[in-house]
Structure formats: structure tokens, C-alpha cells
Design a protein around this motif. Structure first.
Motif, PDB file in Angstrom:
ATOM      1  N   PHE A  27       0.822  -1.208   0.000  1.00 51.63           N
ATOM      2  CA  PHE A  27       0.000   0.000   0.000  1.00 51.63           C
ATOM      3  C   PHE A  27       0.858   1.261   0.000  1.00 51.63           C
ATOM      4  O   PHE A  27       0.613   2.187  -0.777  1.00 51.63           O
ATOM      5  CB  PHE A  27      -0.922  -0.018   1.215  1.00 51.63           C
ATOM      6  N   THR A  28       1.867   1.310   0.852  1.00 50.09           N
ATOM      7  CA  THR A  28       2.726   2.499   0.908  1.00 50.09           C
ATOM      8  C   THR A  28       3.461   2.700  -0.413  1.00 50.09           C
ATOM      9  O   THR A  28       3.594   3.834  -0.892  1.00 50.09           O
ATOM     10  CB  THR A  28       3.735   2.375   2.056  1.00 50.09           C
ATOM     11  N   GLY A  29       3.912   1.621  -1.031  1.00 49.82           N
ATOM     12  CA  GLY A  29       4.565   1.739  -2.332  1.00 49.82           C
ATOM     13  C   GLY A  29       3.617   2.271  -3.394  1.00 49.82           C
ATOM     14  O   GLY A  29       4.005   3.108  -4.226  1.00 49.82           O
ATOM     15  N   GLY A  30       2.368   1.796  -3.365  1.00 48.53           N
ATOM     16  CA  GLY A  30       1.386   2.283  -4.327  1.00 48.53           C
ATOM     17  C   GLY A  30       1.070   3.755  -4.142  1.00 48.53           C
ATOM     18  O   GLY A  30       0.965   4.510  -5.121  1.00 48.53           O
ATOM     19  N   VAL A  31       0.907   4.185  -2.889  1.00 48.52           N
ATOM     20  CA  VAL A  31       0.601   5.596  -2.624  1.00 48.52           C
ATOM     21  C   VAL A  31       1.775   6.490  -3.033  1.00 48.52           C
ATOM     22  O   VAL A  31       1.581   7.571  -3.614  1.00 48.52           O
ATOM     23  CB  VAL A  31       0.256   5.803  -1.134  1.00 48.52           C
ATOM     24  N   ILE A  32       2.987   6.057  -2.740  1.00 46.64           N
ATOM     25  CA  ILE A  32       4.164   6.840  -3.148  1.00 46.64           C
ATOM     26  C   ILE A  32       4.200   6.978  -4.670  1.00 46.64           C
ATOM     27  O   ILE A  32       4.491   8.059  -5.208  1.00 46.64           O
ATOM     28  CB  ILE A  32       5.453   6.179  -2.620  1.00 46.64           C
ATOM     29  N   THR A  33       3.876   5.900  -5.381  1.00 49.22           N
ATOM     30  CA  THR A  33       3.840   5.955  -6.846  1.00 49.22           C
ATOM     31  C   THR A  33       2.782   6.939  -7.327  1.00 49.22           C
ATOM     32  O   THR A  33       3.026   7.749  -8.240  1.00 49.22           O
ATOM     33  CB  THR A  33       3.556   4.563  -7.421  1.00 49.22           C
ATOM     34  N   PHE A  34       1.582   6.900  -6.712  1.00 53.21           N
ATOM     35  CA  PHE A  34       0.519   7.837  -7.080  1.00 53.21           C
ATOM     36  C   PHE A  34       0.959   9.283  -6.874  1.00 53.21           C
ATOM     37  O   PHE A  34       0.750  10.140  -7.735  1.00 53.21           O
ATOM     38  CB  PHE A  34      -0.738   7.561  -6.255  1.00 53.21           C
ATOM     39  N   VAL A  35       1.552   9.560  -5.722  1.00 55.27           N
ATOM     40  CA  VAL A  35       1.953  10.937  -5.401  1.00 55.27           C
ATOM     41  C   VAL A  35       3.005  11.430  -6.393  1.00 55.27           C
ATOM     42  O   VAL A  35       2.916  12.560  -6.902  1.00 55.27           O
ATOM     43  CB  VAL A  35       2.473  11.017  -3.954  1.00 55.27           C
ATOM     44  N   LEU A  36       3.986  10.596  -6.696  1.00 53.39           N
ATOM     45  CA  LEU A  36       5.034  11.003  -7.631  1.00 53.39           C
ATOM     46  C   LEU A  36       4.466  11.256  -9.028  1.00 53.39           C
ATOM     47  O   LEU A  36       4.827  12.237  -9.694  1.00 53.39           O
ATOM     48  CB  LEU A  36       6.127   9.936  -7.688  1.00 53.39           C
TER      49      LEU A  36
END
Length: 313
Positions: free
Chosen positions: A134-143
């Protein structure tokens, strides 16, 4: 073996303190030896030793992800509905699926719902693998969102010209491309405009041109009409027929005369601050969920590290 309800308890022994195990007085496990403090300790399942702050973070993370899971599923449902409504999934049109704008909602809906559901399950079951996903996915979305915002801002003049060209193509291919027709109708109805620069642009369309032999000659789409329903409940698809052959004074009581390109430019200029605020708010919400998940991961790591220490239980 331990009889009765005591079966299945996981016990950690400590040989330095002598004495029996469990208290017999009033205990349903009657007949078992009395437990002395320090002799044996009950090992609870992981997560039952989280402090109250970590419990709050756990359920806040769950609720946060539940909300975004619902939003992602709604986007997915809207995209699938659009594809089915335009019959983009039938065999003869499946080759053009990649150019369908509704596919964007399907992809975003799948990505958001997948990442959010992983966060939901990870928080609820205290699963570190799901939480890290989940944290990896959110970081990808934000970037991706920050990168996209910077690109759009730096190329805003080119984007405006590209939108104008897209609307011009939509006018020319209005009857031939359902995707372009959908986009043009939504813009004209939403901004109360007609054509690219003015309603006269529809003369470029071979079906609406006054020299056309069809019934649509000298007309404009119903999305140009000021009142396409004409006080009814069903849209009148012929409300714009003959508008191009009228005097401008007469036509303005039936259709919008102004073009969509200047109207869209004015709308973007007037709502630039609001759009920027929405963008920043979205980033902050995603970063907030990321911080909650990181805090929960840290709490779970500390509890499990404590459980591995000798004499910690």
C-alpha cells in the motif's frame, strides 16, 4: 497435554521461578496447578499488544482506505458503464479500445481500488506485506501526480492549443467517432457553448453544412441548445436543426453562440486557484494515509521486536 479450555494456549516457560501454573479457585480449569507470577506467561496473538495510540492509527488507516476503495470501485464502475454504453467491448470495436477515454477511468479505478483494498486488509489483519504494498502504491501515485502537475503547468500553452485542435477534430468527425462526440457534447453542455470559436464552426461538418442534402443540414448538435429538453423530460435531438440558417438574433434564443475554446480558457483562468487547491488537498490526503500506514508499520515492528527479546513476555 493440558485438558479442558486450556488446550491451545501457547506458554512460555521460565525455569527460574518454581511453583504451579494456574489458580484453581473459581477457575473453569479446576484441578490445574495454581499459576505464580513469573513462572509462565500467556503469549497473545500478534497485534494484541499494540498500545492505544497504535490501535487508533490501525482503525484510522482502515477507514481511510475503505473510503478510497469505494471511490476506486465507483470509478471502475463508471468506466465499465461507459465502455458498455458505447459498445466499445464488442468484437468489431475491441481493436479501438485503447483510444477510448473511458478506459482511463477503468485503469484508475482498478489501481486505486487495488491499492486501497490492500491497505484495508493490511491494517485490519496487521499484515506488513500488504501495508508495504500500500505504501509503495501511494508513493507511486503521489510522484505521478506531482510529475503530471508540473508537466501540465510548464506546457499549459501547448495543452490549450492541443485542446483546441481536439475540439476542431471533434467538430469534423462528430458523427463518425462516438468518443469525440461524447467529449464535444459534454463540453458544450457543461460550458453552454457551441463550436470551437463560434457556432458557425459547425458548417465545417459535412452533415451540418447547409449544402448537405441530409436532415441535419444547416443545423447544430442538440448539446448546443439552451434548453435541449424544451421543458420536457426527453432531450429533443432536433432542437438545433436549422440554427445555422437563422439570423444571429433569432439563433441566440435557441442555441449558445459563443465558441467553446474561449469559454474553456475563461473557465480554466477563473478556476485555476480552486483546481490548484483540489490538487494540493489530494496530495495531502494521500500523504496523510501514507504517514498513518508508516506509523502502523513502525508500531507492529516494535511489538514484534519486543516479542523476540528474551524475557520480554
Amino acid at each position: 497435554p493440558i485438558p479442558g479450555p486450556a488446550v491451545g494456549r501457547i506458554l512460555l516457560s521460565s525455569s527460574n521461578v518454581p511453583g504451579p501454573l494456574f489458580s484453581p479457585a473459581g477457575d473453569p480449569d479446576a484441578g490445574l496447578p495454581e499459576k505464580h507470577p513469573g513462572k509462565w506467561d500467556l503469549l497473545l496473538p500478534p497485534g494484541h499488544n499494540l498500545d492505544s495510540c497504535s490501535y487508533c492509527i490501525k482503525y484510522l488507516t482502515f477507514l481511510w482506505n475503505l473510503l478510497f476503495s469505494v471511490l476506486g470501485l465507483l470509478l471502475l464502475a463508471f468506466g465499465i458503464w461507459g465502455l458498455l454504453d458505447k459498445e466499445s467491448l464488442v468484437s468489431e470495436r475491441i481493436a479501438h479500445l485503447g483510444s477510448d477515454p473511458m478506459l482511463f477511468f477503468v485503469v484508475v479505478g482498478v489501481a486505486v481500488s487495488t491499492v486501497s483494498l490492500a491497505g484495508c486488509m493490511g491494517a485490519l489483519y496487521e499484515n506488513t506485506c500488504l501495508l508495504k504494498f500500500f505504501t509503495g502504491g501511494v508513493i507511486t501515485f503521489v510522484l505521478l501526480e506531482i510529475l503530471g502537475g508540473l508537466v501540465l503547468y510548464s506546457l499549459r500553452h501547448q495543452v490549450k492549443g492541443s485542446l483546441q485542435n481536439t475540439m476542431l477534430v471533434a467538430v469534423l468527425r462528430y458523427q463518425d467517432d462516438p468518443d469525440l462526440r461524447f467529449i464535444m457534447d459534454e463540453i458544450q453542455m457543461g460550458l453552454q457553448c457551441c463550436g470551437v470559436e463560434s457556432y458557425q464552426d459547425w458548417k465545417m461538418n459535412v452533415y451540418f453544412n447547409c449544402s448537405s442534402p441530409g436532415v441535419q443540414a444547416c443545423g447544430v448538435p442538440a448539446s448546443c441548445c439552451l434548453d435541449p429538453l424544451e421543458n420536457g423530460t426527453i432531450a429533443n435531438s432536433q432542437c438545433g436543426f436549422g440554427a445555422l440558417g437563422m439570423e444571429e438574433f433569432a439563433a441566440q434564443s435557441i442555441i449558445s453562440l459563443g465558441g467553446c475554446a474561449p469559454q474553456l480558457g475563461r473557465w480554466l483562468h477563473g478556476h485555476g486557484g480552486v483546481l490548484s487547491a483540489y490538487f494540493v488537498f489530494l496530495i495531502l490526503v494521500e500523504v496523510g494515509g501514507l504517514l498513518l500506514a508508516a506509523k502502523l508499520l513502525a508500531g507492529l515492528a516494535s511489538v514484534r521486536a519486543l516479542g523476540r527479546q528474551p524475557g520480554a513476555w
